[in-house]
Enzyme design. Structure first.
Site, PDB file in Angstrom:
ATOM      1  N   GLU A  53       0.998  -1.320   0.123  1.00  0.00           N
ATOM      2  CA  GLU A  53      -0.012  -0.201   0.027  1.00  0.00           C
ATOM      3  C   GLU A  53       0.925   1.252  -0.028  1.00  0.00           C
ATOM      4  O   GLU A  53       0.348   2.262  -0.829  1.00  0.00           O
ATOM      5  CB  GLU A  53      -0.948  -0.118   1.304  1.00  0.00           C
ATOM      6  CG  GLU A  53      -2.086   0.534   1.185  1.00  0.00           C
ATOM      7  CD  GLU A  53      -1.672   2.346   1.361  1.00  0.00           C
ATOM      8  OE1 GLU A  53      -2.419   3.010   0.712  1.00  0.00           O
ATOM      9  OE2 GLU A  53      -1.107   2.480   2.147  1.00  0.00           O
ATOM     10  N   HIS A 115      -0.740   1.067   7.111  1.00  0.00           N
ATOM     11  CA  HIS A 115      -1.066   1.840   5.989  1.00  0.00           C
ATOM     12  C   HIS A 115      -0.180   2.637   5.583  1.00  0.00           C
ATOM     13  O   HIS A 115       0.998   2.464   4.995  1.00  0.00           O
ATOM     14  CB  HIS A 115      -2.497   2.454   6.704  1.00  0.00           C
ATOM     15  CG  HIS A 115      -3.453   3.206   5.484  1.00  0.00           C
ATOM     16  ND1 HIS A 115      -4.663   3.811   5.926  1.00  0.00           N
ATOM     17  CD2 HIS A 115      -3.329   3.315   4.267  1.00  0.00           C
ATOM     18  CE1 HIS A 115      -5.324   4.055   4.802  1.00  0.00           C
ATOM     19  NE2 HIS A 115      -4.313   3.790   3.923  1.00  0.00           N
ATOM     20  N   ILE A 117       2.942   5.162   5.469  1.00  0.00           N
ATOM     21  CA  ILE A 117       4.203   5.262   6.216  1.00  0.00           C
ATOM     22  C   ILE A 117       5.355   6.192   5.770  1.00  0.00           C
ATOM     23  O   ILE A 117       4.883   7.031   5.020  1.00  0.00           O
ATOM     24  CB  ILE A 117       5.250   3.884   6.044  1.00  0.00           C
ATOM     25  CG1 ILE A 117       5.602   3.688   4.655  1.00  0.00           C
ATOM     26  CG2 ILE A 117       4.291   2.739   6.470  1.00  0.00           C
ATOM     27  CD1 ILE A 117       6.724   2.341   4.280  1.00  0.00           C
ATOM     28  N   HIS A 134      -3.981   0.442  11.930  1.00  0.00           N
ATOM     29  CA  HIS A 134      -5.272   0.394  12.168  1.00  0.00           C
ATOM     30  C   HIS A 134      -5.709  -1.003  13.095  1.00  0.00           C
ATOM     31  O   HIS A 134      -6.224  -1.834  12.535  1.00  0.00           O
ATOM     32  CB  HIS A 134      -6.057   0.464  10.870  1.00  0.00           C
ATOM     33  CG  HIS A 134      -6.024   1.391   9.954  1.00  0.00           C
ATOM     34  ND1 HIS A 134      -6.244   2.788  10.195  1.00  0.00           N
ATOM     35  CD2 HIS A 134      -5.509   1.665   8.805  1.00  0.00           C
ATOM     36  CE1 HIS A 134      -5.957   3.581   9.493  1.00  0.00           C
ATOM     37  NE2 HIS A 134      -5.565   3.123   8.602  1.00  0.00           N
ATOM     38  N   ASN A 168      -4.743   8.036   7.233  1.00  0.00           N
ATOM     39  CA  ASN A 168      -4.292   7.342   6.113  1.00  0.00           C
ATOM     40  C   ASN A 168      -3.030   7.527   5.607  1.00  0.00           C
ATOM     41  O   ASN A 168      -2.384   6.692   5.706  1.00  0.00           O
ATOM     42  CB  ASN A 168      -5.247   8.308   5.037  1.00  0.00           C
ATOM     43  CG  ASN A 168      -5.126   7.604   3.433  1.00  0.00           C
ATOM     44  OD1 ASN A 168      -3.649   7.182   3.245  1.00  0.00           O
ATOM     45  ND2 ASN A 168      -6.176   7.104   2.744  1.00  0.00           N
ATOM     46  N   ASN A 224      -5.898  12.215   0.789  1.00  0.00           N
ATOM     47  CA  ASN A 224      -5.108  10.875   0.816  1.00  0.00           C
ATOM     48  C   ASN A 224      -3.546  10.913   0.985  1.00  0.00           C
ATOM     49  O   ASN A 224      -3.006  11.359   2.093  1.00  0.00           O
ATOM     50  CB  ASN A 224      -5.505  10.062  -0.327  1.00  0.00           C
ATOM     51  CG  ASN A 224      -5.282   8.710  -0.446  1.00  0.00           C
ATOM     52  OD1 ASN A 224      -4.137   8.172   0.033  1.00  0.00           O
ATOM     53  ND2 ASN A 224      -6.079   7.733  -0.980  1.00  0.00           N
ATOM     54  N   ASP A 269      -3.689   8.965  -5.594  1.00  0.00           N
ATOM     55  CA  ASP A 269      -3.616   8.337  -4.093  1.00  0.00           C
ATOM     56  C   ASP A 269      -2.081   8.945  -3.488  1.00  0.00           C
ATOM     57  O   ASP A 269      -2.160  10.075  -3.114  1.00  0.00           O
ATOM     58  CB  ASP A 269      -3.478   6.864  -4.280  1.00  0.00           C
ATOM     59  CG  ASP A 269      -3.949   5.995  -2.939  1.00  0.00           C
ATOM     60  OD1 ASP A 269      -3.312   6.395  -2.076  1.00  0.00           O
ATOM     61  OD2 ASP A 269      -4.369   4.874  -3.030  1.00  0.00           O
ATOM     62  N   ASN A 270      -1.316   7.992  -3.379  1.00  0.00           N
ATOM     63  CA  ASN A 270       0.117   8.406  -2.696  1.00  0.00           C
ATOM     64  C   ASN A 270       0.999   9.212  -3.410  1.00  0.00           C
ATOM     65  O   ASN A 270       0.961   8.957  -4.826  1.00  0.00           O
ATOM     66  CB  ASN A 270       0.743   7.029  -2.234  1.00  0.00           C
ATOM     67  CG  ASN A 270      -0.133   6.374  -1.094  1.00  0.00           C
ATOM     68  OD1 ASN A 270      -1.040   6.980  -0.416  1.00  0.00           O
ATOM     69  ND2 ASN A 270       0.130   5.423  -1.229  1.00  0.00           N
TER      70      ASN A 270
HETATM   71  C1  LIG Z   1       0.841   7.191   1.914  1.00  0.00           C
HETATM   72  C2  LIG Z   1      -0.320   7.007   1.461  1.00  0.00           C
HETATM   73  O1  LIG Z   1      -1.007   7.984   0.853  1.00  0.00           O
HETATM   74  N1  LIG Z   1      -0.862   6.088   1.630  1.00  0.00           N
HETATM   75  C3  LIG Z   1      -2.134   5.818   0.730  1.00  0.00           C
HETATM   76  C4  LIG Z   1      -1.610   5.200  -0.425  1.00  0.00           C
HETATM   77  O2  LIG Z   1      -2.671   4.434  -0.849  1.00  0.00           O
HETATM   78  C5  LIG Z   1      -3.670   3.881   0.024  1.00  0.00           C
HETATM   79  C6  LIG Z   1      -4.630   2.931  -1.168  1.00  0.00           C
HETATM   80  O3  LIG Z   1      -5.759   4.121  -1.320  1.00  0.00           O
HETATM   81  C7  LIG Z   1      -4.302   4.671   0.646  1.00  0.00           C
HETATM   82  O4  LIG Z   1      -5.134   4.046   1.345  1.00  0.00           O
HETATM   83  C8  LIG Z   1      -3.156   5.144   1.588  1.00  0.00           C
HETATM   84  O5  LIG Z   1      -3.718   5.929   2.556  1.00  0.00           O
END
Ligand SMILES: CC(=O)N[C@H]1CO[C@H](CO)[C@@H](O)[C@@H]1O
Ligand SMILES: *[C@@H]1O[C@H](CO)[C@@H](O)[C@H](O)[C@H]1NC(C)=O
Ligand SMILES: *[C@@H]1O[C@H](CO)[C@@H](O)[C@H](O)[C@H]1NC(C)=O
Length: 355
Positions: A53, A115, A117, A134, A168, A224, A269-270
């Site tokens: 992730e 999740h 890091i 979590h 997140n 996110n 996303d990340n």
């Molecule tokens: C570091 C970060 O943004 N983590 C996110 C990466 O993507 C996953 C998948 O959707 C997210 O849930 C994480 O929060």
């Protein structure tokens, strides 16, 4: 009376349902298909089958990867196994992964559910790993010290706070100081699903230090990824369901003021920041419906975007990789090291490609 009341609520619910369905589908990019963009020489990383992730690559080529996320409503291929942190040495010819042992007496490994890091390296070159966790679907930040010789993580402390209820991602600016995103507002799963469905945009970003904790920015439709520019002057936040990346100016007192936003046709996303060039690398979900409602016959695809010169009038946005899920499902994160790209996913595999 109770019956009348529930009928009224049902009617209200159905009306809301009709009104919001279209915008919900737009927010999730429900009808988007992937046009493939290939990279030469890609290999799936052996040993990663249940997610990657989030990941972070140190300047020396060691990569930390969080694996085994369990997140409400999202697929897991190992729902009964605890998550783990993997280490990969990108200096190797064909790098493999190794599970980092976790030591320290106050840490419950059976409920480890990592999740987002982030690492912080202090002036003595001690590397700290901060991990959003979590356990039982709660949110904590676990602080570990990386012990390279022993290939282990020494657990130092668990951070909990009422302003960190639905974490997140985080970006560390000290061993115990970080910016973090709460990707929704309600803790209750039922209220949370309505919050996401209606697009209330009550998600927010917090600055945490042992002395003070503050909400800095709110009003996000699922905040996110979060990251910081190499010079420490700007903070980038991805707003997943609004398909936007926001750039903020960061001040000495840690507050953020908005500078600009970029729009995309994919769920961002990340965010990973190249420490040398300052480029942003973003793992994206072309079609969010396929992430939130998994179907192995029609799996979520993967996309990776590179953003160069984000502070200029004309940032250059390149779709570097796009694939319909046959190879890689649900990319969340992408990061580069010496001409190679490592791509992670919510619950699936990880891909390592030459650029
Ligand atoms: C570091 C970060 O943004 N983590 C996110 C990466 O993507 C996953 C998948 O959707 C997210 O849930 C994480 O929060
Ligand atoms: C933080 O610094 C900025 C820029 O100097 C200033 O505008 C703002 O008022 C400060 N905020 C707080 C809460 O101190
Ligand atoms: C995905 O792409 C592959 C080729 O890259 C193709 O064989 C396959 O049919 C596609 N799948 C879907 C669901 O479109």
């Amino acid at each position: 009376m109770a019956k009348l009341m529930s009928l009224t609520l049902l009617g209200l619910g159905l009306a809301l349902f009709r009104d919001h369905r279209a915008s919900y589908q737009t927010r999730l990019n429900a009808f988007r298909e992937v046009t493939p963009v290939k990279l030469l020489n890609c290999n799936l990383v052996k040993g990663i089958e249940t997610g990657s992730e989030d990941l972070e690559i140190l300047p020396n080529g060691l990569a930390f990867i969080s694996s085994g996320l369990k997140y409400p409503g999202i697929k897991s291929f190992a729902p009964d196994k605890p998550g783990k942190i993997l280490l990969m040495d990108l200096n190797e010819e064909a790098p493999t992964v190794l599970e980092l042992r976790v030591t320290g007496s106050n840490f419950d490994q059976s409920s480890f559910n990592p999740h987002g890091i982030s690492t912080f390296t202090d002036e003595d070159n001690t590397v700290y790993l901060l991990v959003v966790n979590h356990p039982d679907f709660k949110s904590t930040v676990e602080l570990f010290k990386f012990e390279e010789e022993e290939k282990s993580l020494l657990h130092l402390k668990t951070i909990r706070h009422k302003l960190l209820p639905n974490l997140n991602d985080i970006v560390a600016v000290g061993p115990e100081n970080f910016y973090a995103t709460n990707d929704h507002y309600f803790v209750d799963p039922y209220l949370r699903s309505w919050e996401l469905y209606l697009g209330l945009a009550w998600s927010y970003v917090v600055y945490y230090s042992p002395d003070e904790v503050r909400v800095l920015v709110d009003g996000f439709d699922f905040a996110n990824g979060i990251n910081i520019s190499p010079d420490g002057k700007y903070v980038y936040i991805s707003e997943l369901l609004a398909h936007k990346i926001h750039v903020y100016e960061k001040h000495a007192n840690w507050t953020l003021t908005p500078l600009k936003s970029l729009d995309f046709d994919t769920l961002v996303d990340n965010i990973s920041v190249d420490p040398v060039t300052g480029d942003l690398w973003v793992g994206c979900h072309p079609n969010g419906m396929r992430i939130f409602f998994y179907d192995s016959e029609n799996p979520p695809g993967s996309e990776v975007i590179r953003i160069q010169d984000i502070l200029t009038e004309e940032p250059k946005v390149t779709l570097v990789y796009a694939e319909n899920g046959t190879v890689l499902q649900g990319s969340t994160v992408a990061s580069v090291y010496k001409g190679k790209l490592l791509v992670g996913t919510v619950f699936h595999k990880a891909l390592y490609c030459e650029l």
